[in-house]
Design an enzyme around this catalytic site. Structure first.
Site, PDB file in Angstrom:
ATOM      1  N   LEU A  99       0.652 -30.507  91.758  1.00 15.59           N
ATOM      2  CA  LEU A  99       0.184 -29.820  90.544  1.00 15.59           C
ATOM      3  C   LEU A  99       0.786 -30.512  89.333  1.00 15.59           C
ATOM      4  CD1 LEU A  99       0.630 -26.273  92.028  1.00 15.59           C
ATOM      5  CD2 LEU A  99      -1.532 -27.109  91.084  1.00 15.59           C
ATOM      6  N   CYS A 156      -8.797 -36.222  91.704  1.00 17.33           N
ATOM      7  CA  CYS A 156      -8.569 -35.828  90.305  1.00 17.33           C
ATOM      8  C   CYS A 156      -9.845 -36.029  89.463  1.00 17.33           C
ATOM      9  CB  CYS A 156      -7.410 -36.628  89.715  1.00 17.33           C
ATOM     10  SG  CYS A 156      -7.086 -36.173  88.007  1.00 17.33           S
ATOM     11  N   ASN A 159      -8.097 -26.549 101.078  1.00 19.97           N
ATOM     12  CA  ASN A 159      -7.598 -26.196  99.741  1.00 19.97           C
ATOM     13  C   ASN A 159      -8.760 -25.701  98.875  1.00 19.97           C
ATOM     14  OD1 ASN A 159      -7.234 -27.995  96.796  1.00 19.97           O
ATOM     15  ND2 ASN A 159      -5.861 -26.298  97.234  1.00 19.97           N
ATOM     16  N   GLY A 160      -8.457 -24.645  98.116  1.00 23.63           N
ATOM     17  CA  GLY A 160      -9.431 -24.133  97.150  1.00 23.63           C
ATOM     18  C   GLY A 160      -9.499 -22.622  97.161  1.00 23.63           C
TER      19      GLY A 160
END
Ligand SMILES: Cc1cc2nc3c(=O)[nH]c(=O)nc-3n(C[C@H](O)[C@H](O)[C@H](O)COP(=O)(O)O)c2cc1C
Length: 317
Positions: free
Chosen positions: A22, A105, A204-205
């Site tokens: 992060l 990204c 992930n999410g």
């Protein structure tokens, strides 16, 4: 969710509840907090390989660690295999067990450079980066999105290439680059990826509760989950998912802040910690006033007083 350890090359994690890279947040102190709460694996924020090689100011600070990190994982981004290999040999990465590659990204500065999620459209190059890094002796993992935009789902093909090139674990952020961080993640694609590769796959999410983690594991077939914004606001979500008691939140946040104070000095820490504190205060009643107090705080005592007010401990209530 079903807890289990995950084998990543020669490494084995304590469990399958991971915390994401992060940018601007997952520094040594945040990772220390998450590991202390029981996370199986945490990652540094994304670090530019060019920044490392050319010794850009502040880049090496992103790779500071603490002894809580029983496995150390650094996330790197770039697009040149030679620079990755040169970076992997640097002292700054010597202590890291895992090099994770950022192929997700969406930020224009990164994407327009052909890096991050732009690598989803450069699969041969992504594969080369993995194989060259593996040759250099690092355990390599990768985190990527499903594709650039809807209708262009490359997740399975991309993941197969990376695993074939020697990646030891794949994390799928089950959204497209153009989604940024919004919208329902696609569990189905993760399931297809899981069925197509022989290495662990992490989902992930959109995990903000232990019920979300249960659903994600069930629907995606993944070997584990990676928390991102959920852990930023409430790292104790890790405890909820692991089914262990949450420590006193105020004490935890004060410890988090104190670690920053020790490394950066009190006055810098007061400014640096504001953005993290704003996230901690997100769901607290009276957040607006409390945030104003944080912005006015200039000492450790000021901070501790606001934290005590926002998160009164069971004993003091
Ligand atoms: C503030 C912020 C910083 C992020 N920095 C990174 C990063 O450095 N590397 C990376 O792979 N993903 C990064 N991400 C993406 C997250 O790791 C994660 O994939 C995304 O937030 C989706 O998970 P979530 O829906 O649970 O938040 C970042 C996300 C946010 C909100």
């Amino acid at each position: 969710m079903k807890l289990k350890s995950v084998s990543i090359g020669r490494l084995t994690t304590k469990n399958n509840v991971f915390v994401a890279p992060l940018a601007g947040f997952s520094d040594f102190a945040f990772r220390n907090v998450c590991y202390t709460l029981g996370a199986g694996l945490c990652f540094t924020e994304m670090v530019s390989v060019k920044g490392l090689i050319y010794k850009s100011r502040g880049t090496e600070d992103l790779l500071e660690t603490t002894s809580a990190e029983y496995i150390k994982a650094a996330q790197l981004f770039g697009d040149d295999p030679d620079i990755f290999v040169a970076a992997a040999k640097m002292k700054a990465l010597e202590n890291f067990d895992i090099v994770d590659l950022n192929f997700g990204c969406p930020v224009p500065k990164v994407f327009n450079n052909g890096e991050g999620s732009a690598m989803l459209a450069r699969p041969e190059l992504a594969e080369k980066i993995v194989s060259e890094l593996v040759k250099s002796g690092k355990t390599v993992t990768a985190k990527f999105r499903m594709g650039i935009e809807k209708g262009d789902n490359v997740a399975v093909e991309f993941g197969k290439r990376l695993a074939g090139a020697g990646a030891s674990m794949l994390t799928l952020h089950a959204r497209y680059k153009t989604d940024y961080y919004s919208g329902e993640p696609d569990y189905e694609t993760c399931l297809k990826l899981k069925n197509a590769v022989c290495v662990p796959v992490i989902f992930n999410g959109g995990i903000f509760s232990s019920a979300d983690a249960d659903a994600a594991m069930e629907r995606s077939g993944a070997d584990g989950v990676m928390l991102a914004r959920g852990a930023l606001r409430s790292p104790w979500l890790i405890c909820d998912i692991l089914g262990v008691p949450t420590p006193d939140k105020g004490e935890l946040i004060k410890k988090h802040f104190d670690m920053i104070c020790e490394r950066r000095g009190e006055s810098n820490a007061c400014r640096y910690f504001r953005k993290q504190m704003a996230l901690y205060l997100k769901n607290v009643s009276g957040a607006k006033k409390l945030k104003e107090k944080i912005f006015a705080a200039t000492t450790r005592e000021d901070y501790h007083a606001v934290i005590d007010e926002a998160f009164p401990s069971e004993d003091r209530r």
